[in-house]
Design a protein around this motif. Structure first.
Motif, short mmCIF file in Angstrom:
data_model
loop_
_atom_site.label_atom_id
_atom_site.label_comp_id
_atom_site.label_asym_id
_atom_site.label_seq_id
_atom_site.Cartn_x
_atom_site.Cartn_y
_atom_site.Cartn_z
N ALA A 151 0.86 -1.18 0.00
CA ALA A 151 0.00 0.00 0.00
C ALA A 151 0.90 1.23 0.00
O ALA A 151 1.98 1.21 0.60
N GLN A 153 2.88 4.12 1.10
CA GLN A 153 3.27 4.38 2.48
C GLN A 153 4.55 5.19 2.54
O GLN A 153 5.40 5.12 1.65
N PRO A 173 -1.50 7.08 2.49
CA PRO A 173 -2.47 6.40 3.36
C PRO A 173 -1.86 5.88 4.66
O PRO A 173 -2.53 5.87 5.69
N ASN A 210 -2.48 4.39 -9.13
CA ASN A 210 -2.82 4.91 -7.81
C ASN A 210 -1.56 5.22 -7.01
O ASN A 210 -1.46 6.25 -6.32
N THR A 214 -0.28 8.96 -5.90
CA THR A 214 -0.04 9.24 -4.49
C THR A 214 1.33 9.87 -4.29
O THR A 214 1.50 10.83 -3.52
N PRO A 238 -5.33 15.08 0.93
CA PRO A 238 -5.39 13.61 0.81
C PRO A 238 -6.82 13.10 0.93
O PRO A 238 -7.65 13.70 1.63
N LYS A 239 -7.11 12.00 0.26
CA LYS A 239 -8.45 11.42 0.32
C LYS A 239 -8.77 10.89 1.70
O LYS A 239 -9.95 10.78 2.07
N GLN A 240 -7.75 10.54 2.45
CA GLN A 240 -7.96 10.03 3.79
C GLN A 240 -6.80 10.47 4.68
O GLN A 240 -5.72 10.79 4.20
N LYS A 241 -7.06 10.50 5.96
CA LYS A 241 -6.03 10.86 6.92
C LYS A 241 -5.01 9.74 7.03
O LYS A 241 -5.36 8.56 7.05
N SER A 242 -3.74 10.10 7.07
CA SER A 242 -2.69 9.09 7.18
C SER A 242 -2.81 8.30 8.47
O SER A 242 -3.05 8.87 9.54
N GLY A 266 -4.76 -1.80 2.09
CA GLY A 266 -5.54 -0.69 2.62
C GLY A 266 -6.78 -1.12 3.36
O GLY A 266 -7.42 -0.32 4.04
N TYR A 296 -4.94 -3.14 9.65
CA TYR A 296 -4.94 -2.78 8.23
C TYR A 296 -4.00 -3.70 7.46
O TYR A 296 -2.91 -4.03 7.93
#
Length: 321
Positions: A151, A153, A173, A210, A214, A238-242, A266, A296
């Motif tokens: 993923a 990172q 992510p 992807n 990123t 970002p699409k999501q919080k790290s 993910g 995760y």
């Protein structure tokens, strides 16, 4: 802030200028020179010097593609300061889609190198003493190896508030706290006091959209935070919080056979969730791989054949709230 003199590979880098330098690595057996292009962009305005590197392992194509895009889109042309790009450090490995140097060594295990050492060691020495020493900050892009898909990172050392902030700004992510490997590029930069983010995503021999998106977006966010990104470029959140990963473990195969994962990187799973299955070629055996703990999934083995003991999934066991 005054412009400090920057000298790379013996070339003085003047403010407001663009340079393409040749890192003379070695010659082939045919006496043909092998050069590694280094692209340097320097603003007229003073600022930090950022080094963007990829391809320490020649088969890690996602990292190479990220730096290529940063150059092709002009993101590497700073509003202030200097950006140094090395898209492919291990040019030999890139030609052969191999991790190693021709001398069989892993370049990322011989830093800071020796002036009169092996081929890989000589390249590490020159990179350390003629390029890395000019940098204030490093973004080093990597890709997962051996058929295992990571993923996206960022990896950083613990106990550094500056690295925590930079990693959060990058916006991958996942952020993994990992020790600096002995004789690695990151350890050498760390000992020199140069802040370094190591980005890793995808798997070797492949380019994943992807993952590369990123990496490019993360680099833009970091350059923006340093005041270096030109205003014509947009910076998206970002699409999501790290997720900051404090601890993780590998779940390994209990049997040999044909392997198929049924979860993707993910994904957050609970203990006993079915993650995939291992079968034999004759239809007599079907073993369901169940999660040994909740967390995760940050790496999935995409190899169709596995042996008992092979790493199948990398699962977080403790994350920072």
């Amino acid at each position: 802030m005054l412009h400090k003199t920057i000298t790379i590979l013996g070339q003085n880098i003047e403010p407001g200028k663009s340079y393409e330098l040749n890192f003379d690595v070695a010659k082939l057996h045919t006496a043909t020179s092998i050069d590694v292009p280094i692209i340097v962009e320097r603003s007229k305005k003073p600022g930090p010097t950022v080094l963007l590197t990829a391809g320490i392992h020649g088969d890690e194509l996602n990292g190479i593609e990220i730096v290529r895009q940063l150059i092709a889109k002009g993101i590497n042309k700073p509003k202030c300061g200097t950006v140094i790009c090395i898209p492919i450090i291990n040019i030999f490995g890139f030609i052969n889609l191999s991790r190693e140097f021709p001398d069989g060594r892993d370049l990322n295990r011989v830093f800071p190198g020796l002036k009169q050492g092996s081929l890989a060691s000589r390249v590490a020495y020159k990179l350390t003493n003629e390029i890395l020493n000019q940098a204030d900050f490093v973004l080093d892009f990597h890709t997962g190896g051996a058929g295992r898909f990571n993923a996206p990172q960022v990896r950083i050392a613990k106990n550094s508030s500056r690295l925590d902030t930079l990693a959060k700004t990058f916006g991958a992510p996942f952020v993994l706290y990992s020790k600096n490997l002995k004789k690695s590029f990151r350890e050498t930069a760390y000992k020199a006091g140069i802040a370094t983010l190591l980005f890793e995503g995808g798997k070797s021999h492949h380019i994943d959209t992807n993952v590369t998106n990123t990496g490019v977006n993360g680099a833009k966010r970091v350059l923006h935070s340093l005041g270096m990104l030109q205003s014509k470029f947009t910076v998206s959140a970002p699409k999501q919080k790290s997720v900051f990963v404090m601890a993780s473990k590998w779940q390994r195969a209990s049997y040999s056979g044909m392997f198929k994962a049924t979860v993707s990187t993910g994904t957050r799973v609970k203990k006993e969730t079915i993650l995939g299955h291992i079968t034999d070629p004759y239809g007599k055996f079907n073993h369901f791989v169940r999660a040994e703990s909740s967390g995760y999934i940050i790496n999935v083995n995409e190899s169709p054949l596995v042996y008992q003991g092979d790493a199948l999934f990398h699962i977080t066991t403790r994350v920072k709230n």
